[in-house]
Design an enzyme around this catalytic site. Structure first.
Site, PDB file in Angstrom:
ATOM      1  N   THR A 121       7.200  -3.525   9.403  1.00 29.66           N
ATOM      2  CA  THR A 121       8.113  -4.126   8.426  1.00 29.66           C
ATOM      3  C   THR A 121       9.050  -5.069   9.170  1.00 29.66           C
ATOM      4  O   THR A 121       9.801  -4.635  10.051  1.00 29.66           O
ATOM      5  CB  THR A 121       8.915  -3.022   7.712  1.00 29.66           C
ATOM      6  OG1 THR A 121       7.984  -2.117   7.096  1.00 29.66           O
ATOM      7  CG2 THR A 121       9.840  -3.597   6.660  1.00 29.66           C
ATOM      8  N   GLU A 149       2.897  -2.677   5.103  1.00 24.15           N
ATOM      9  CA  GLU A 149       2.280  -1.392   4.773  1.00 24.15           C
ATOM     10  C   GLU A 149       3.171  -0.647   3.784  1.00 24.15           C
ATOM     11  O   GLU A 149       4.381  -0.602   3.951  1.00 24.15           O
ATOM     12  CB  GLU A 149       2.101  -0.577   6.064  1.00 24.15           C
ATOM     13  CG  GLU A 149       1.477   0.776   5.855  1.00 24.15           C
ATOM     14  CD  GLU A 149       0.171   0.699   5.063  1.00 24.15           C
ATOM     15  OE1 GLU A 149      -0.746  -0.003   5.495  1.00 24.15           O
ATOM     16  OE2 GLU A 149       0.089   1.333   4.004  1.00 24.15           O
ATOM     17  N   LYS A 152       3.185   6.200   2.111  1.00 19.92           N
ATOM     18  CA  LYS A 152       4.275   7.175   2.105  1.00 19.92           C
ATOM     19  C   LYS A 152       3.917   8.260   3.105  1.00 19.92           C
ATOM     20  O   LYS A 152       2.798   8.795   3.046  1.00 19.92           O
ATOM     21  CB  LYS A 152       4.411   7.871   0.740  1.00 19.92           C
ATOM     22  CG  LYS A 152       4.686   6.989  -0.425  1.00 19.92           C
ATOM     23  CD  LYS A 152       4.877   7.819  -1.699  1.00 19.92           C
ATOM     24  CE  LYS A 152       3.594   8.420  -2.262  1.00 19.92           C
ATOM     25  NZ  LYS A 152       2.586   7.486  -2.721  1.00 19.92           N
ATOM     26  N   PHE A 250      10.919   8.443  -8.922  1.00 16.30           N
ATOM     27  CA  PHE A 250      12.073   8.047  -8.093  1.00 16.30           C
ATOM     28  C   PHE A 250      13.395   8.113  -8.856  1.00 16.30           C
ATOM     29  O   PHE A 250      14.287   7.301  -8.647  1.00 16.30           O
ATOM     30  CB  PHE A 250      11.865   6.648  -7.483  1.00 16.30           C
ATOM     31  CG  PHE A 250      11.127   6.741  -6.169  1.00 16.30           C
ATOM     32  CD1 PHE A 250      11.816   6.723  -4.967  1.00 16.30           C
ATOM     33  CD2 PHE A 250       9.752   6.889  -6.147  1.00 16.30           C
ATOM     34  CE1 PHE A 250      11.155   6.859  -3.759  1.00 16.30           C
ATOM     35  CE2 PHE A 250       9.075   7.023  -4.939  1.00 16.30           C
ATOM     36  CZ  PHE A 250       9.786   6.998  -3.746  1.00 16.30           C
ATOM     37  N   GLY A 254      19.456  13.997  -5.487  1.00 19.50           N
ATOM     38  CA  GLY A 254      19.251  14.843  -4.307  1.00 19.50           C
ATOM     39  C   GLY A 254      20.330  14.621  -3.276  1.00 19.50           C
ATOM     40  O   GLY A 254      21.411  14.098  -3.591  1.00 19.50           O
ATOM     41  N   GLY A 258      16.581   9.490   3.116  1.00 14.66           N
ATOM     42  CA  GLY A 258      16.564   9.302   4.573  1.00 14.66           C
ATOM     43  C   GLY A 258      15.244   8.678   4.949  1.00 14.66           C
ATOM     44  O   GLY A 258      14.679   7.888   4.182  1.00 14.66           O
ATOM     45  N   CYS A 261      12.273   4.452   6.896  1.00 14.87           N
ATOM     46  CA  CYS A 261      12.145   3.134   6.262  1.00 14.87           C
ATOM     47  C   CYS A 261      13.353   2.715   5.436  1.00 14.87           C
ATOM     48  O   CYS A 261      13.996   1.712   5.760  1.00 14.87           O
ATOM     49  CB  CYS A 261      10.893   3.113   5.404  1.00 14.87           C
ATOM     50  SG  CYS A 261       9.400   3.196   6.417  1.00 14.87           S
ATOM     51  N   LYS A 264      16.828   1.854   7.319  1.00 10.89           N
ATOM     52  CA  LYS A 264      16.789   0.699   8.232  1.00 10.89           C
ATOM     53  C   LYS A 264      16.364  -0.579   7.497  1.00 10.89           C
ATOM     54  O   LYS A 264      16.840  -1.669   7.811  1.00 10.89           O
ATOM     55  CB  LYS A 264      15.877   0.990   9.429  1.00 10.89           C
ATOM     56  CG  LYS A 264      14.413   0.701   9.215  1.00 10.89           C
ATOM     57  CD  LYS A 264      13.642   0.718  10.521  1.00 10.89           C
ATOM     58  CE  LYS A 264      12.146   0.708  10.286  1.00 10.89           C
ATOM     59  NZ  LYS A 264      11.617  -0.418   9.524  1.00 10.89           N
ATOM     60  N   ARG A 328      13.883  11.232  10.912  1.00 10.02           N
ATOM     61  CA  ARG A 328      14.731  10.054  11.057  1.00 10.02           C
ATOM     62  C   ARG A 328      15.622   9.894   9.821  1.00 10.02           C
ATOM     63  O   ARG A 328      15.148   9.908   8.703  1.00 10.02           O
ATOM     64  CB  ARG A 328      13.868   8.803  11.287  1.00 10.02           C
ATOM     65  CG  ARG A 328      13.247   8.793  12.690  1.00 10.02           C
ATOM     66  CD  ARG A 328      12.361   7.596  12.905  1.00 10.02           C
ATOM     67  NE  ARG A 328      11.017   7.806  12.399  1.00 10.02           N
ATOM     68  CZ  ARG A 328      10.007   6.949  12.604  1.00 10.02           C
ATOM     69  NH1 ARG A 328      10.191   5.846  13.291  1.00 10.02           N
ATOM     70  NH2 ARG A 328       8.803   7.216  12.127  1.00 10.02           N
TER      71      ARG A 328
HETATM   72  P1  NAD Z   1       6.782   4.916  14.898  1.00 12.30           P
HETATM   73  O1  NAD Z   1       8.108   4.865  15.532  1.00 12.30           O
HETATM   74  O2  NAD Z   1       6.242   6.200  14.371  1.00 12.30           O
HETATM   75  O3  NAD Z   1       5.692   4.307  15.888  1.00 12.30           O
HETATM   76  C1  NAD Z   1       5.853   3.103  16.566  1.00 12.30           C
HETATM   77  C2  NAD Z   1       4.967   3.164  17.812  1.00 12.30           C
HETATM   78  O4  NAD Z   1       5.029   1.895  18.448  1.00 12.30           O
HETATM   79  C3  NAD Z   1       5.414   4.184  18.844  1.00 12.30           C
HETATM   80  O5  NAD Z   1       4.329   5.024  19.183  1.00 12.30           O
HETATM   81  C4  NAD Z   1       5.872   3.343  20.036  1.00 12.30           C
HETATM   82  O6  NAD Z   1       5.617   3.953  21.290  1.00 12.30           O
HETATM   83  C5  NAD Z   1       5.001   2.107  19.856  1.00 12.30           C
HETATM   84  N1  NAD Z   1       5.528   0.920  20.526  1.00 12.30           N
HETATM   85  C6  NAD Z   1       6.808   0.491  20.621  1.00 12.30           C
HETATM   86  N2  NAD Z   1       6.866  -0.654  21.320  1.00 12.30           N
HETATM   87  C7  NAD Z   1       5.588  -0.966  21.664  1.00 12.30           C
HETATM   88  C8  NAD Z   1       5.008  -2.049  22.369  1.00 12.30           C
HETATM   89  N3  NAD Z   1       5.740  -3.053  22.854  1.00 12.30           N
HETATM   90  N4  NAD Z   1       3.669  -2.048  22.541  1.00 12.30           N
HETATM   91  C9  NAD Z   1       2.917  -1.039  22.054  1.00 12.30           C
HETATM   92  N5  NAD Z   1       3.416   0.007  21.373  1.00 12.30           N
HETATM   93  C10 NAD Z   1       4.737   0.037  21.172  1.00 12.30           C
HETATM   94  O7  NAD Z   1       6.847   3.831  13.716  1.00 12.30           O
HETATM   95  P2  NAD Z   1       6.129   3.885  12.290  1.00 12.30           P
HETATM   96  O8  NAD Z   1       6.855   4.842  11.403  1.00 12.30           O
HETATM   97  O9  NAD Z   1       4.671   3.985  12.457  1.00 12.30           O
HETATM   98  O10 NAD Z   1       6.501   2.419  11.768  1.00 12.30           O
HETATM   99  C11 NAD Z   1       5.934   1.252  12.333  1.00 12.30           C
HETATM  100  C12 NAD Z   1       6.320   0.077  11.478  1.00 12.30           C
HETATM  101  O11 NAD Z   1       5.764   0.230  10.166  1.00 12.30           O
HETATM  102  C13 NAD Z   1       7.823  -0.081  11.264  1.00 12.30           C
HETATM  103  O12 NAD Z   1       8.126  -1.443  11.175  1.00 12.30           O
HETATM  104  C14 NAD Z   1       8.055   0.592   9.936  1.00 12.30           C
HETATM  105  O13 NAD Z   1       9.185   0.095   9.276  1.00 12.30           O
HETATM  106  C15 NAD Z   1       6.795   0.247   9.187  1.00 12.30           C
HETATM  107  N6  NAD Z   1       6.433   1.189   8.133  1.00 12.30           N
HETATM  108  C16 NAD Z   1       6.575   2.524   8.336  1.00 12.30           C
HETATM  109  C17 NAD Z   1       6.205   3.404   7.330  1.00 12.30           C
HETATM  110  C18 NAD Z   1       6.382   4.889   7.487  1.00 12.30           C
HETATM  111  O14 NAD Z   1       6.316   5.589   6.482  1.00 12.30           O
HETATM  112  N7  NAD Z   1       6.586   5.407   8.673  1.00 12.30           N
HETATM  113  C19 NAD Z   1       5.683   2.909   6.115  1.00 12.30           C
HETATM  114  C20 NAD Z   1       5.518   1.547   5.974  1.00 12.30           C
HETATM  115  C21 NAD Z   1       5.901   0.688   6.989  1.00 12.30           C
END
Ligand code: NAD
Length: 437
Positions: A121, A149, A152, A250, A254, A258, A261, A264, A328
């Site tokens: 994101t 992406e 959920k 939604f 509650g 948190g 996503c 931040k 988080r």
């Molecule tokens: P996360 O923190 O679980 O994973 C991120 C991974 O990236 C970590 O394993 C970290 O070691 C790795 N990383 C960091 N810097 C790196 C680099 N330079 N090279 C290679 N790897 C590196 O994050 P996430 O929850 O999977 O989210 C990833 C992105 O997707 C974010 O932008 C988030 O906002 C977005 N997103 C997350 C969700 C969710 O539900 N978690 C849903 C939609 C979108």
């Protein structure tokens, strides 16, 4: 298709597993060597239902592998996905350093036309910045796509495999063909692929999260009003949600939202608005309401007891929502902080998230594998995360174990009449408090 997915967190692993299951050859890479070692041993570093089976099946079939050699993975790939974290920087903006690092490596390794896809994101304009970074190190043709992406956590596999929609932001016809080909097996029944320019795709992701967070904060704000005017927010919720223009999802009051996503992303959206001199007042209010809401349970407990010194409070649920170990920005952490600051003893239980919380609090709180151990000797029980096991506990047993039978239901799911009959006091969010019957 040969794919490299950079970042093996919730998004990277789920996307890697999903794409490999549809027959693509996927290399997932990360800078975290420990994570990659664990994955290569067949261990899944996060809790996400169904993910371990999916990854193991595709590892066995040789369709997915894991490496720290990001450059090598990129060289072999036709499409490179950026799924690295974009955490909040100190000023509330999105920290894009990892995204830019991936772009730089992409530029240095590219030897023929390839597509780099932002799945992380990222704020509006990031695709343009990524293009600039790559162009500064290579003359080889490439395309940048925005492909936010929407999965959920807790239902990530189903969301990825059967998405409501796939948003693709690009104006490069060759890249769009490749992306359509990649996603068409996921959206066979109808056309759920939305093609747009990269800036609109980037904003679509933030708009979706801001809308969902708005619904939550709106209901949380109304819940506090309901308490003040003697209404029951649960009845209001049903009455409002049955309007087909509004819908029931939604709208659950509650302890505040948190997760990795909403907090931040809303903060990054506000930061973006500031940069272009736009008020974005609704989103600012949503954030303010949520900040207040995360303290509501602690304030209710304090109001109930007066002084919390020498009080023992049990907390059920630490993850920011059920079916994940992700803590988080979890409201449970705010509750724990507030209780500890008031001198209470805190005992916690969660089916999956305790190791992550232990890494923060160590022995400042007591971790209980059994939810019933957590309530033993407690003066109050607070429900923060509505895991299945917490939804219909044996209240008779809870009552026997507690020192004072006081329930604080942060999810409005416990049966008020039954708990009153058993002799509990009961407080929830936006509902009238219940005294023992
Ligand atoms: P996360 O923190 O679980 O994973 C991120 C991974 O990236 C970590 O394993 C970290 O070691 C790795 N990383 C960091 N810097 C790196 C680099 N330079 N090279 C290679 N790897 C590196 O994050 P996430 O929850 O999977 O989210 C990833 C992105 O997707 C974010 O932008 C988030 O906002 C977005 N997103 C997350 C969700 C969710 O539900 N978690 C849903 C939609 C979108």
């Amino acid at each position: 298709m040969h794919l490299a997915i950079v970042g093996t967190g919730y998004v990277g692993l789920v996307a890697g597993a999903g794409f490999s299951d549809f027959g693509n050859d996927v290399v997932c890479c990360d800078v975290d060597a420990d994570k990659i070692d664990r994955l290569n041993r067949g261990e899944i570093p996060i809790y996400e239902p169904g993910l371990d089976d999916l990854i193991r099946r595709n590892m066995k079939a040789g369709r997915i592998r894991f490496t720290t050699d990001i450059a090598e993975a990129m060289r072999a790939a036709e499409v490179v996905f950026t799924a690295v974290g974009t955490p909040p920087a100190a000023d509330g903006s999105a920290d894009l350093s990892a995204v830019y690092k991936v772009a730089e490596t992409f530029g240095k390794t590219i030897d023929k036309y390839k597509v780099i896809v932002n799945k992380s994101t990222v704020p509006v304009g990031t695709a343009d910045k990524v293009r600039e970074i790559i162009s500064s190190v290579t003359k080889v043709p490439f395309a940048v796509c925005s492909n936010p992406e929407f999965l959920k956590e807790g239902a990530a596999i189903a969301d990825f495999m059967k998405p409501d929609r796939v948003v693709i932001g690009s104006d490069d016809p060759r890249a769009l063909d490749i992306m359509r080909q990649l996603y068409s097996p996921f959206v066979r029944t109808q056309d759920r692929i939305h093609v747009m320019d990269a800036r609109s795709a980037e904003l679509t992701k933030y708009a979706a999260n801001a809308m969902l967070a708005t619904r939550i904060s709106f209901m949380n704000d109304l819940a506090l009003l309901a308490e003040k005017v003697g209404a029951d927010i649960e009845l209001v919720r049903k009455g409002v949600g049955s309007d087909t223009r509004i819908g029931p999802k939604f709208l659950f009051p509650g302890p505040g939202y948190g997760g990795s996503c909403f907090p931040k992303d809303l903060s990054a959206l506000v930061h973006l608005a500031d940069q272009v001199g736009h008020g974005l007042d609704v989103v600012r209010a949503v954030e303010a309401v949520n900040k207040r809401q995360k303290r509501v349970l602690a304030l209710k407990i304090e109001k109930h007891f007066g002084d919390l010194k020498n009080k023992v409070v049990a907390v059920w649920g630490l993850a920011f929502k059920p079916e994940t170990d992700d803590i988080r920005e979890s409201p449970a952490l705010v509750l724990i902080d507030e209780l500890l600051a008031r001198g209470a003893t805190v005992k916690v239980s969660d089916p999956e998230a305790m190791p992550n919380v232990k890494a923060i609090y160590g022995d400042r709180v007591t971790f209980c594998n059994s939810m019933y151990d957590a309530v033993e000797g407690a003066d109050a029980l607070a429900l923060v995360t509505e895991w299945h096991s917490f939804r219909a506990p044996d209240f008779g047993r809870v009552k026997q174990l507690m020192r004072t039978p006081a329930l604080f239901d942060g999810r409005n799911i416990w049966p008020t009449q039954e708990v009153a009959r058993l002799g509990f006091t009961y407080e929830a969010i936006g509902r009238r408090p219940v005294k023992p019957a």
